[in-house]
Write an enzyme that holds these catalytic residues in place. Structure first.
Site, PDB file in Angstrom:
ATOM      1  N   GLN A  31     -38.441 -12.426   2.169  1.00  0.00           N
ATOM      2  CA  GLN A  31     -38.028 -13.621   2.820  1.00  0.00           C
ATOM      3  C   GLN A  31     -37.978 -14.355   4.562  1.00  0.00           C
ATOM      4  OE1 GLN A  31     -34.106 -13.585   2.098  1.00  0.00           O
ATOM      5  NE2 GLN A  31     -33.715 -11.984   3.181  1.00  0.00           N
ATOM      6  N   HIS A  62     -16.150 -13.673   6.852  1.00  0.00           N
ATOM      7  CA  HIS A  62     -15.925 -12.713   6.208  1.00  0.00           C
ATOM      8  C   HIS A  62     -14.564 -12.545   6.359  1.00  0.00           C
ATOM      9  CE1 HIS A  62     -20.198 -12.587   8.271  1.00  0.00           C
ATOM     10  NE2 HIS A  62     -20.836 -12.004   6.938  1.00  0.00           N
ATOM     11  N   GLU A 106     -27.977  -3.765  -0.554  1.00  0.00           N
ATOM     12  CA  GLU A 106     -28.386  -5.165   0.618  1.00  0.00           C
ATOM     13  C   GLU A 106     -30.536  -4.339   0.503  1.00  0.00           C
ATOM     14  OE1 GLU A 106     -27.990  -7.664   2.776  1.00  0.00           O
ATOM     15  OE2 GLU A 106     -30.645  -8.041   2.430  1.00  0.00           O
ATOM     16  N   GLY A 138     -29.557  -5.613  -5.362  1.00  0.00           N
ATOM     17  CA  GLY A 138     -27.889  -5.433  -5.715  1.00  0.00           C
ATOM     18  C   GLY A 138     -27.567  -5.472  -7.378  1.00  0.00           C
ATOM     19  N   ASP A 155     -22.223 -10.601  -1.878  1.00  0.00           N
ATOM     20  CA  ASP A 155     -22.097 -11.908   0.624  1.00  0.00           C
ATOM     21  C   ASP A 155     -23.593 -12.304  -0.382  1.00  0.00           C
ATOM     22  OD1 ASP A 155     -22.248 -12.796   2.256  1.00  0.00           O
ATOM     23  OD2 ASP A 155     -21.511 -11.166   3.435  1.00  0.00           O
ATOM     24  N   SER A 156     -23.823 -12.911  -1.159  1.00  0.00           N
ATOM     25  CA  SER A 156     -25.856 -12.813  -1.167  1.00  0.00           C
ATOM     26  C   SER A 156     -25.700 -14.418  -0.875  1.00  0.00           C
ATOM     27  CB  SER A 156     -25.449 -14.125  -2.386  1.00  0.00           C
ATOM     28  OG  SER A 156     -24.766 -15.102  -2.980  1.00  0.00           O
ATOM     29  N   PRO A 162     -35.020 -15.021  -7.048  1.00  0.00           N
ATOM     30  CA  PRO A 162     -34.458 -14.124  -7.985  1.00  0.00           C
ATOM     31  C   PRO A 162     -33.286 -14.103  -7.582  1.00  0.00           C
ATOM     32  CG  PRO A 162     -35.577 -12.601  -6.324  1.00  0.00           C
ATOM     33  CD  PRO A 162     -35.985 -14.354  -6.330  1.00  0.00           C
TER      34      PRO A 162
HETATM   35  N1  SPD Z   1     -25.960 -21.324   2.386  1.00  0.00           N
HETATM   36  C1  SPD Z   1     -26.051 -20.296   3.161  1.00  0.00           C
HETATM   37  C2  SPD Z   1     -24.809 -19.652   2.077  1.00  0.00           C
HETATM   38  C3  SPD Z   1     -25.419 -18.187   2.635  1.00  0.00           C
HETATM   39  C4  SPD Z   1     -23.775 -17.105   2.141  1.00  0.00           C
HETATM   40  N2  SPD Z   1     -23.997 -16.196   2.417  1.00  0.00           N
HETATM   41  C5  SPD Z   1     -23.661 -15.067   3.870  1.00  0.00           C
HETATM   42  C6  SPD Z   1     -23.634 -14.208   4.511  1.00  0.00           C
HETATM   43  C7  SPD Z   1     -23.052 -13.884   5.665  1.00  0.00           C
HETATM   44  N3  SPD Z   1     -22.837 -12.785   5.616  1.00  0.00           N
END
Ligand code: SPD
Length: 274
Positions: A31, A62, A106, A138, A155-156, A162
């Protein structure tokens, strides 16, 4: 001259922040990564044009994604964090004294490196001895795991490319298999304003796998619409069960916030019922 960073939050809505400077920019294997210094929210991580986290409001997301499932579990020892390369979730999970190990998975090592350099208040716990970091997909990690974790935290980033698979039934089945008895999983599930279908579909998907599925909400100002959802699947414990007190420092989370986060506005309830 002023410089602004703009996220196209929906087809018809944008959020712009004025920046002091670009601190870091690279095209990683996965990315486009920017870290910028904003006037309003401090350092900010942006992946493929989507704001991921900022120094000023990161604590909301968080703390909610971590403390809700960890306090709902009777005694969490082994936790898996999928994504979250900035380290904010790992930092919060480590505040729980019962946690012996976090396996942090990650896919993009460049996010971890950039966060260590430019987001030190967020990434500060990534080198803790209780953390095992795997730079790995993951989906694959969870597919290979069986009866290993008390809590799994997804925590995506947004469901594009994908990443879509992290919101689908086969992945939730794998999470169920990877969890021990009494285990819980939680996933960030976008905004009930700007991603209605996804919120409803994810709730249904997780609900088809877990006996208990609940959604909770929090306010993250730099995310689309500000209202953010998290969906929790549990093998037994009630995700909405809050502790009586908290023995460590937080900025957003309290036992009362934990309970209140599960009180859904009528339009969100309707989304889930449709
Ligand atoms: N639109 C953004 C959503 C992001 C969600 N994940 C953020 C990761 C922070 N640890």
């Amino acid at each position: 001259m002023e410089t602004w960073v703009t996220e196209n939050q929906t087809k018809n809505m944008r959020l712009s922040l004025r920046i002091k400077k670009i601190l870091h920019h690279e095209q990683t294997e996965f990315q486009e990564l920017f870290v910028v210094d904003t006037y309003e929210y401090g350092h900010m991580l942006v992946l493929d044009g989507a704001i991921q986290t900022t120094e000023q409001d990161e604590f909301v997301y968080h703390e909610l994604i971590s403390h809700v499932p960890l306090f709902a579990h009777p005694h969490p020892e082994r936790v898996c964090v999928i994504g979250g390369g900035d380290g904010g979730t790992v930092r919060e999970v480590l505040k729980h004294p019962s946690v012996k190990e976090i396996v942090h998975v990650e896919i993009d090592g460049a996010v971890i490196e950039a966060s260590k350099k430019w987001l030190p208040t967020i990434s500060c716990a990534l080198d803790d001895p209780r953390v095992t970091t795997l730079v790995k997909d993951g989906l694959v990690h969870i597919r290979e795991a069986e009866n290993e974790y008390d809590v799994i935290i997804i925590d995506s980033s947004d469901p594009v490319g994908p990443g879509v698979q992290l919101f689908e039934v086969p992945f939730y089945r794998d999470c169920y298999k990877a969890l021990r008895e009494n285990g819980l999983m939680v996933a960030q599930t976008e905004s009930p304003w700007s991603n209605k279908d996804l919120v409803a579909r994810t709730f249904r998907n997780m609900g088809s796998v877990f006996p208990v599925t609940k959604i909770y909400l929090g306010n993250v100002p730099t995310y689309p619409s500000g209202l953010w959802s998290f969906t929790c699947g549990s093998k037994g414990p009630d995700p909405a069960a809050a502790p009586e007190s908290v023995s460590f420092e937080t900025k957003y989370y309290t036992p009362q916030v934990h309970q209140a986060a599960f009180a859904l506005p009528r339009f969100v309830q309707d989304l889930l019922e449709d």
